[in-house]
Design a protein around this motif. Structure first.
Motif, PDB file in Angstrom:
ATOM      1  N   ASN A  81       4.714  15.021 -25.380  1.00 53.21           N
ATOM      2  CA  ASN A  81       3.916  13.955 -24.795  1.00 53.21           C
ATOM      3  C   ASN A  81       4.802  12.818 -24.282  1.00 53.21           C
ATOM      4  OD1 ASN A  81       1.381  12.983 -24.069  1.00 53.21           O
ATOM      5  ND2 ASN A  81       1.263  11.702 -25.880  1.00 53.21           N
ATOM      6  N   THR A  82       5.821  12.462 -25.034  1.00 51.03           N
ATOM      7  CA  THR A  82       6.744  11.404 -24.628  1.00 51.03           C
ATOM      8  C   THR A  82       7.488  11.788 -23.349  1.00 51.03           C
ATOM      9  OG1 THR A  82       7.003  10.658 -26.899  1.00 51.03           O
ATOM     10  CG2 THR A  82       8.732  10.023 -25.347  1.00 51.03           C
ATOM     11  N   ILE A  83       7.943  13.023 -23.273  1.00 47.59           N
ATOM     12  CA  ILE A  83       8.639  13.498 -22.070  1.00 47.59           C
ATOM     13  C   ILE A  83       7.701  13.442 -20.866  1.00 47.59           C
ATOM     14  CG2 ILE A  83       9.633  15.569 -20.989  1.00 47.59           C
ATOM     15  CD1 ILE A  83      10.734  16.223 -23.845  1.00 47.59           C
ATOM     16  N   PHE A  84       6.477  13.877 -21.061  1.00 44.67           N
ATOM     17  CA  PHE A  84       5.485  13.844 -19.989  1.00 44.67           C
ATOM     18  C   PHE A  84       5.216  12.414 -19.532  1.00 44.67           C
ATOM     19  CE2 PHE A  84       0.786  13.363 -19.360  1.00 44.67           C
ATOM     20  CZ  PHE A  84       0.763  13.752 -18.039  1.00 44.67           C
ATOM     21  N   ALA A 129       8.038  10.993 -17.510  1.00 42.09           N
ATOM     22  CA  ALA A 129       8.086  11.567 -16.157  1.00 42.09           C
ATOM     23  C   ALA A 129       7.031  10.929 -15.253  1.00 42.09           C
ATOM     24  CB  ALA A 129       7.897  13.076 -16.220  1.00 42.09           C
ATOM     25  N   VAL A 130       5.843  10.679 -15.791  1.00 44.97           N
ATOM     26  CA  VAL A 130       4.782  10.036 -15.006  1.00 44.97           C
ATOM     27  C   VAL A 130       5.189   8.611 -14.655  1.00 44.97           C
ATOM     28  CG1 VAL A 130       2.397   9.185 -15.059  1.00 44.97           C
ATOM     29  CG2 VAL A 130       2.924  11.479 -15.904  1.00 44.97           C
ATOM     30  N   GLU A 131       5.696   7.881 -15.635  1.00 43.74           N
ATOM     31  CA  GLU A 131       6.135   6.508 -15.377  1.00 43.74           C
ATOM     32  C   GLU A 131       7.241   6.467 -14.326  1.00 43.74           C
ATOM     33  OE1 GLU A 131       5.211   4.204 -19.561  1.00 43.74           O
ATOM     34  OE2 GLU A 131       7.151   5.189 -19.342  1.00 43.74           O
ATOM     35  N   LYS A 132       8.168   7.386 -14.416  1.00 40.40           N
ATOM     36  CA  LYS A 132       9.261   7.429 -13.450  1.00 40.40           C
ATOM     37  C   LYS A 132       8.742   7.766 -12.050  1.00 40.40           C
ATOM     38  CE  LYS A 132      13.721   9.573 -12.540  1.00 40.40           C
ATOM     39  NZ  LYS A 132      14.746  10.476 -13.046  1.00 40.40           N
ATOM     40  N   HIS A 133       7.882   8.761 -11.959  1.00 43.42           N
ATOM     41  CA  HIS A 133       7.355   9.175 -10.654  1.00 43.42           C
ATOM     42  C   HIS A 133       6.630   8.021  -9.958  1.00 43.42           C
ATOM     43  CE1 HIS A 133       5.752  11.804  -7.546  1.00 43.42           C
ATOM     44  NE2 HIS A 133       4.639  11.083  -7.659  1.00 43.42           N
ATOM     45  N   PHE A 134       5.809   7.299 -10.712  1.00 47.14           N
ATOM     46  CA  PHE A 134       5.010   6.231 -10.132  1.00 47.14           C
ATOM     47  C   PHE A 134       5.690   4.859 -10.220  1.00 47.14           C
ATOM     48  CE2 PHE A 134       1.798   9.498 -10.974  1.00 47.14           C
ATOM     49  CZ  PHE A 134       1.196   9.555  -9.730  1.00 47.14           C
ATOM     50  N   ASP A 135       6.921   4.847 -10.704  1.00 45.70           N
ATOM     51  CA  ASP A 135       7.693   3.606 -10.830  1.00 45.70           C
ATOM     52  C   ASP A 135       6.878   2.527 -11.531  1.00 45.70           C
ATOM     53  OD1 ASP A 135       9.910   1.970 -10.567  1.00 45.70           O
ATOM     54  OD2 ASP A 135       9.268   1.185  -8.627  1.00 45.70           O
ATOM     55  N   MET A 136       6.443   2.867 -12.731  1.00 48.16           N
ATOM     56  CA  MET A 136       5.608   1.954 -13.507  1.00 48.16           C
ATOM     57  C   MET A 136       5.962   2.064 -14.981  1.00 48.16           C
ATOM     58  SD  MET A 136       2.134   4.159 -13.959  1.00 48.16           S
ATOM     59  CE  MET A 136       1.906   3.775 -15.664  1.00 48.16           C
ATOM     60  N   LEU A 137       5.492   1.119 -15.742  1.00 45.27           N
ATOM     61  CA  LEU A 137       5.666   1.149 -17.183  1.00 45.27           C
ATOM     62  C   LEU A 137       4.337   0.760 -17.803  1.00 45.27           C
ATOM     63  CD1 LEU A 137       7.588   1.525 -19.563  1.00 45.27           C
ATOM     64  CD2 LEU A 137       8.148  -0.896 -19.382  1.00 45.27           C
ATOM     65  N   ALA A 138       3.746   1.678 -18.530  1.00 45.19           N
ATOM     66  CA  ALA A 138       2.461   1.400 -19.166  1.00 45.19           C
ATOM     67  C   ALA A 138       2.688   0.490 -20.366  1.00 45.19           C
ATOM     68  CB  ALA A 138       1.807   2.703 -19.618  1.00 45.19           C
ATOM     69  N   PRO A 139       1.774  -0.445 -20.591  1.00 49.70           N
ATOM     70  CA  PRO A 139       1.896  -1.317 -21.759  1.00 49.70           C
ATOM     71  C   PRO A 139       1.921  -0.496 -23.043  1.00 49.70           C
ATOM     72  CG  PRO A 139       0.176  -2.099 -20.289  1.00 49.70           C
ATOM     73  CD  PRO A 139       0.602  -0.745 -19.790  1.00 49.70           C
ATOM     74  N   GLU A 140       2.699  -0.952 -24.009  1.00 49.24           N
ATOM     75  CA  GLU A 140       2.811  -0.240 -25.281  1.00 49.24           C
ATOM     76  C   GLU A 140       1.431  -0.054 -25.893  1.00 49.24           C
ATOM     77  OE1 GLU A 140       5.135  -0.675 -29.519  1.00 49.24           O
ATOM     78  OE2 GLU A 140       5.977  -1.595 -27.729  1.00 49.24           O
ATOM     79  N   GLY A 141       1.163   1.120 -26.369  1.00 48.69           N
ATOM     80  CA  GLY A 141      -0.107   1.430 -26.996  1.00 48.69           C
ATOM     81  C   GLY A 141      -1.155   1.986 -26.051  1.00 48.69           C
TER      82      GLY A 141
END
Length: 73
Positions: free
Chosen positions: A47-50, A53-65
């Protein structure tokens, strides 16, 4: 959303990333209603790897949690 993509286009990209990163699931096995944790027993490492990869592709960082709340595409 990146480049004004529709929700459906973004979901397709995310599902494609999931298939590539997880590696043991065929693209035909997932849909926008797939519950990735329950349907495939994805572990924390996968799940962490996935997510990374999503964050990198969309150049974003989801808030913790926030990612823990996401289980269905």
């Amino acid at each position: 959303m990146k480049n004004n993509q529709t929700r459906e286009e973004v979901l397709e990209i995310i599902m494609d990333i999931f298939v590539v990163e997880i590696g043991f699931i065929e693209r035909e096995e997932i849909s926008p209603t797939t519950h990735v944790t329950n349907d495939f027993k994805i572990d924390t490492d996968d799940n962490t790897i996935f997510i990374n990869a999503v964050e990198k592709h969309f150049d974003m960082l989801a808030p913790e949690g926030e990612w823990e709340k996401i289980a269905v595409f």
